[in-house]
Design an enzyme around this catalytic site. Sequence first.
Site, short mmCIF file in Angstrom:
data_model
loop_
_atom_site.label_atom_id
_atom_site.label_comp_id
_atom_site.label_asym_id
_atom_site.label_seq_id
_atom_site.Cartn_x
_atom_site.Cartn_y
_atom_site.Cartn_z
N GLY A 47 0.92 -1.17 0.05
CA GLY A 47 0.09 0.10 0.00
C GLY A 47 0.91 1.26 -0.03
O GLY A 47 1.87 1.17 0.59
N ALA A 48 0.62 2.09 -0.82
CA ALA A 48 1.61 3.23 -1.16
C ALA A 48 2.00 4.16 0.14
O ALA A 48 3.08 4.22 0.56
CB ALA A 48 0.84 4.12 -2.08
N ASP A 235 -1.36 4.73 -6.02
CA ASP A 235 0.13 4.55 -5.85
C ASP A 235 0.87 5.56 -6.64
O ASP A 235 1.96 5.78 -6.05
CB ASP A 235 0.60 3.14 -6.63
CG ASP A 235 -0.03 2.21 -5.94
OD1 ASP A 235 -1.19 1.71 -6.11
OD2 ASP A 235 0.50 1.63 -4.75
N ASN A 244 -3.11 2.75 -9.92
CA ASN A 244 -3.38 2.22 -8.88
C ASN A 244 -3.54 0.77 -9.31
O ASN A 244 -3.20 0.24 -10.65
CB ASN A 244 -4.86 2.69 -8.33
CG ASN A 244 -5.33 2.08 -7.19
OD1 ASN A 244 -4.47 2.18 -6.09
ND2 ASN A 244 -6.40 1.59 -6.76
N LYS A 245 -3.96 -0.17 -8.13
CA LYS A 245 -3.81 -1.55 -8.51
C LYS A 245 -4.96 -1.99 -9.88
O LYS A 245 -5.67 -1.37 -10.03
CB LYS A 245 -4.61 -2.19 -7.03
CG LYS A 245 -4.86 -3.72 -7.26
CD LYS A 245 -3.52 -4.38 -7.36
CE LYS A 245 -2.37 -4.04 -6.44
NZ LYS A 245 -1.37 -4.57 -6.89
O1 MRU Z 1 0.48 -4.08 -4.47
P1 MRU Z 1 -0.17 -3.38 -3.33
O2 MRU Z 1 -1.13 -4.24 -2.58
O3 MRU Z 1 0.93 -2.53 -2.59
O4 MRU Z 1 -1.09 -2.26 -4.19
C1 MRU Z 1 -1.79 -1.44 -3.37
C2 MRU Z 1 -2.68 -0.36 -4.18
O5 MRU Z 1 -2.92 -0.50 -5.22
C3 MRU Z 1 -3.57 0.65 -3.18
O6 MRU Z 1 -4.87 0.50 -3.88
C4 MRU Z 1 -2.68 1.87 -3.27
O7 MRU Z 1 -1.48 1.66 -2.73
C5 MRU Z 1 -3.48 2.86 -2.48
S1 MRU Z 1 -3.25 2.46 -0.54
C6 MRU Z 1 -3.86 3.64 0.17
#
Ligand code: MRU
Length: 343
Positions: A47-48, A235, A244-245
Site C-alpha cells: 500500500g502506497a 500509488d 492504482n492496483k
Molecule cells: O500491490 P499493493 O497491494 O501494494 O497495491 C496497493 C494499491 O494499489 C492501493 O490501492 C494503493 O497503494 C493505495 S493504498 C492507500
Amino acid sequence: MRTIDWDEEKSCIIIIDQTALPDKMAVMDICSLEALQEAILKLRVRGAPALGAAGAFGVALLARTIPPMMLPDFVVELKAGAERLKRTRPTAVNLSWGVERTLSRALAGRDIEEITALALREAKAVADDDVARCRAIGENGARLLRDGDTVMTHCNAGRLACVDWGTALGVVRSAIAEGKRVSVIACETRPLNQGSRITARELMDDGIPVTLIADSMSGYVMRNCHVDAVIVGADRIVEDAVFNKIGTYNHAVIAKAHNVPLYVAAPLSTFDFARREKDVVIEQRDPDELRRCGGRPTAPADVPALNPAFDATPMEYVTAIITELGVFRPPLDFGQLRQKLKI
Ligand code: MRU
C-alpha cells in the site's frame, strides 16, 4: 497496532505481516535492509502510504546496521542502501518519497551518531504525519458521502495500506464517525486478493458493512445494484493519470458509463509532479501469482501469463481527487496546483 512502526526495545521495524491475512494478524520484526526488501517484495508490507513509512524506517534501520566505518564511507553506504531500497518496487512513488525525505533530513547530521538519530526521528515523523494526513483525507472525503451511501472500492486502501486509518477506507470511516450509514462493496482484487483478504477483514473487524464481489462483477453491480461512488487509493498520481492496483481502470470505465463518480483518495506524497503517464514504470510480477491461487494451481503451469501489478486510469475518468489539503477536480494543472498549495 499500526501497520508499520518502530520497536524501541528491539531497535528494529515492526510490521503486520499482511500475507497472513485474513486468517491471522501476524506481527513481524524487520531487522535488516534485506529483510525489509523481502517484506516489500512479498507484500508483507504494502500500500502506497505504508511503503512511504517503510522507506523512511528503512533509512533509519540502515543507518543503525551499517558496520563501523569513517563518516565519508558511512554516507556512501547509506546513500547506496537507500537507492537499493527505492528500487524494491517501482510504481508507488511514496517509497522513494519516504526514503528521500528521511535521507535528506538525516544527512544534516554532523557525525554518524547524529545522522542515525535524525533518521529515526524523521521516520517517526513520516509515520505520525501519515496518520494525520489520512484523518484529513477522511474528513475532506466524508463531505462527498451521504447517509445511506454504498461505496465500491478496489484493492485495499485502508488502515493496512497506510500507517493507520486509511485513504479510501479512511473516507468511509470518517463518514461513519460523522454518523452517516455507509456500506462498502469490496472487489476481490486478483491475483493477490488484497480486497478479499485485507479490505474485507479490516472492515469486518471494525463492524463496517461490507459485501465481497469478484472483480468481474463490478459491471453487473454498477448496472443492477445501487452504487453511489467508487473510491480507490493511488500509488502515483501524475498530471494525466492515476496509477492504482490493476483493475482500477476497468472499474473507472464502467463507473463513467453508469454516471457513478470515481473518487481517488491519496496524500500529496502520492503526487509525482515530475512525470506523466508514459514515464511511469508499471511493476510486472511473477506470472505464477496468476497461475496459482492460495498455493494451488488455477491454470496449466506452463501457460504464458501477464501480471502487471498496476494500471493507469486517465484523468478524464476521475471525478475528483481527495487529499489532505482539499478535493481537486480534473483537469489538473500541476503548476497551478503547486502554487496554490505552496508545495
Ligand atoms: O500491490 P499493493 O497491494 O501494494 O497495491 C496497493 C494499491 O494499489 C492501493 O490501492 C494503493 O497503494 C493505495 S493504498 C492507500
